[in-house]
Design an enzyme around this catalytic site. Structure first.
Site, mmCIF file in Angstrom:
data_model
loop_
_atom_site.group_PDB
_atom_site.id
_atom_site.type_symbol
_atom_site.label_atom_id
_atom_site.label_comp_id
_atom_site.label_asym_id
_atom_site.label_seq_id
_atom_site.Cartn_x
_atom_site.Cartn_y
_atom_site.Cartn_z
ATOM 1 N N PRO A 89 61.881 69.542 66.566
ATOM 2 C CA PRO A 89 61.461 68.147 66.357
ATOM 3 C C PRO A 89 62.380 67.393 65.386
ATOM 4 O O PRO A 89 62.277 66.175 65.265
ATOM 5 C CB PRO A 89 60.038 68.274 65.801
ATOM 6 C CG PRO A 89 59.862 69.700 65.401
ATOM 7 C CD PRO A 89 60.852 70.502 66.156
ATOM 8 N N GLU A 116 56.453 78.230 62.520
ATOM 9 C CA GLU A 116 56.722 76.951 61.848
ATOM 10 C C GLU A 116 58.208 76.598 61.891
ATOM 11 O O GLU A 116 58.603 75.560 61.386
ATOM 12 C CB GLU A 116 56.249 76.980 60.394
ATOM 13 C CG GLU A 116 54.934 77.681 60.161
ATOM 14 C CD GLU A 116 53.807 77.098 61.008
ATOM 15 O OE1 GLU A 116 53.125 77.881 61.702
ATOM 16 O OE2 GLU A 116 53.613 75.886 60.976
ATOM 17 N N ARG A 154 69.332 68.300 87.496
ATOM 18 C CA ARG A 154 69.300 67.210 88.471
ATOM 19 C C ARG A 154 70.664 66.527 88.577
ATOM 20 O O ARG A 154 70.939 65.841 89.556
ATOM 21 C CB ARG A 154 68.247 66.169 88.091
ATOM 22 C CG ARG A 154 66.833 66.740 88.077
ATOM 23 C CD ARG A 154 65.784 65.703 87.747
ATOM 24 N NE ARG A 154 65.598 64.742 88.813
ATOM 25 C CZ ARG A 154 66.099 63.528 88.846
ATOM 26 N NH1 ARG A 154 66.803 63.082 87.832
ATOM 27 N NH2 ARG A 154 65.898 62.743 89.879
ATOM 28 N N ASP A 169 68.213 56.964 89.312
ATOM 29 C CA ASP A 169 66.992 57.163 88.527
ATOM 30 C C ASP A 169 66.705 55.996 87.602
ATOM 31 O O ASP A 169 67.613 55.300 87.184
ATOM 32 C CB ASP A 169 67.140 58.382 87.584
ATOM 33 C CG ASP A 169 67.177 59.693 88.315
ATOM 34 O OD1 ASP A 169 66.750 59.732 89.479
ATOM 35 O OD2 ASP A 169 67.631 60.679 87.715
HETATM 36 C C1 4G3 Z 1 59.781 73.526 64.118
HETATM 37 C C2 4G3 Z 1 60.714 71.245 69.705
HETATM 38 C C3 4G3 Z 1 59.069 73.761 65.305
HETATM 39 C C4 4G3 Z 1 61.102 73.910 64.020
HETATM 40 C C5 4G3 Z 1 60.181 72.409 69.169
HETATM 41 C C6 4G3 Z 1 61.002 74.760 66.255
HETATM 42 C C7 4G3 Z 1 58.663 70.139 69.213
HETATM 43 C C8 4G3 Z 1 59.945 70.084 69.723
HETATM 44 C C9 4G3 Z 1 59.691 74.383 66.371
HETATM 45 C C10 4G3 Z 1 61.711 74.541 65.081
HETATM 46 C C11 4G3 Z 1 58.892 72.396 68.665
HETATM 47 C C12 4G3 Z 1 60.489 68.801 70.278
HETATM 48 C C13 4G3 Z 1 58.972 74.637 67.640
HETATM 49 N N1 4G3 Z 1 58.164 71.260 68.697
HETATM 50 N N2 4G3 Z 1 59.888 67.664 69.913
HETATM 51 N N3 4G3 Z 1 58.273 73.465 68.095
HETATM 52 O O1 4G3 Z 1 61.442 68.819 71.003
HETATM 53 O O2 4G3 Z 1 63.010 74.931 64.983
#
Ligand code: 4G3
Length: 253
Positions: A89, A116, A154, A169
């Site tokens: 994220p 986490e 794709r 698209d």
């Molecule tokens: C925190 C990607 C959580 C750090 C992974 C991985 C959302 C997304 C995670 C990390 C995730 C996204 C695993 N959550 N928004 N969770 O793409 O490296």
């Protein structure tokens, strides 16, 4: 194209990655999709892949060594510049342009975190790119990796049939696609725009462009700032603005 996914949960990919387009791409040899189990690179008796965070705070952190070794394993024989992408994220937000750019690589490595997050030294030593599929948190990077895989393949020539072209698209040229219709000609009192039934190709293309612009104007006006707009496009947008202004005069805002 070869994609290696580094994950603690390769089984999560079984359904989505063996259906429909994804399967056709693999079956035709256009996509070589492989999975590596991070736990296979642990060294202790209990095959421990995570540990408690330094500094406290709860949750579990994926250990550095098993992830780094799993990545080193899949990188054997790959060009040194192969993108090693962490799903997180905290990454740059994925979009059409990034999907298209990634499709030009012969190989990709996608790294999925759980718990986490991953010990930051993985990122510091072996990650070349960090990508997020949107501003929300998932329990793991696996679903995000599946989104990336689907959007990227794709763009590989031959994956979509002749009828599908990723360049048409929504988002390909910065504006959304307009509405589509198929039979029957009337459903529950709702008809089909006459222009689509008349078969005048140039008129149909003009109508599609205008309706795509209308959707973008209504739902995603932020996209219009960056879109490449013709004189006709700008004329259509001025018309929508005038329609909105007229509605405001009649009904108030
Ligand atoms: C925190 C990607 C959580 C750090 C992974 C991985 C959302 C997304 C995670 C990390 C995730 C996204 C695993 N959550 N928004 N969770 O793409 O490296």
């Amino acid at each position: 194209m070869r994609i290696d996914v580094v994950t603690l949960f390769p089984q999560l990919f079984d359904g989505p990655m063996t259906e429909s387009m994804l399967w056709k791409a693999r079956d035709r040899g256009l996509l070589d999709l492989r999975f590596v189990q991070i736990r296979d690179f642990t060294t202790d008796r209990h095959r421990t892949a995570d540990d408690t965070p330094y500094g406290g705070g709860g949750g579990m952190i994926m250990k550095t060594q098993p992830v780094v070794d799993a990545i080193a394993h899949v990188r054997q024989g790959a060009p040194t510049n192969v993108p090693v992408i962490l799903m997180t994220p905290q990454g740059r937000v994925f979009n059409h342009a990034i999907a298209k750019e990634l499709s030009n690589h012969e190989r990709l490595v996608l790294v999925c975190g759980r718990y986490e997050g991953i010990d930051d030294r993985v990122r510091q030593r072996v990650i070349t790119d960090e990508i997020s599929i949107g501003d929300y948190v998932l329990t793991g990077g696996e679903l995000a990796a599946m989104v990336i895989i689907d959007a990227v393949i794709r763009h590989i020539p031959g994956v979509l049939g002749a009828e599908g072209a990723a360049d048409r698209d929504s988002h390909a040229d910065g504006i959304l696609e307009g509405p589509h219709y198929t039979r029957p000609p009337v459903f529950d009192g709702l008809g089909v725009p006459q222009v689509l039934l008349d078969g005048h190709h140039a008129e149909i293309e003009r109508w599609r462009r205008k309706e795509g612009l209308r959707r973008t104007w209504d739902h995603r006006p932020d996209l219009l700032r960056k879109a490449a707009l013709s004189e006709d496009d700008q004329f259509a947008l001025a018309e929508f603005a005038e329609e909105d202004a007229e509605l405001m005069r009649r009904h108030g805002g």
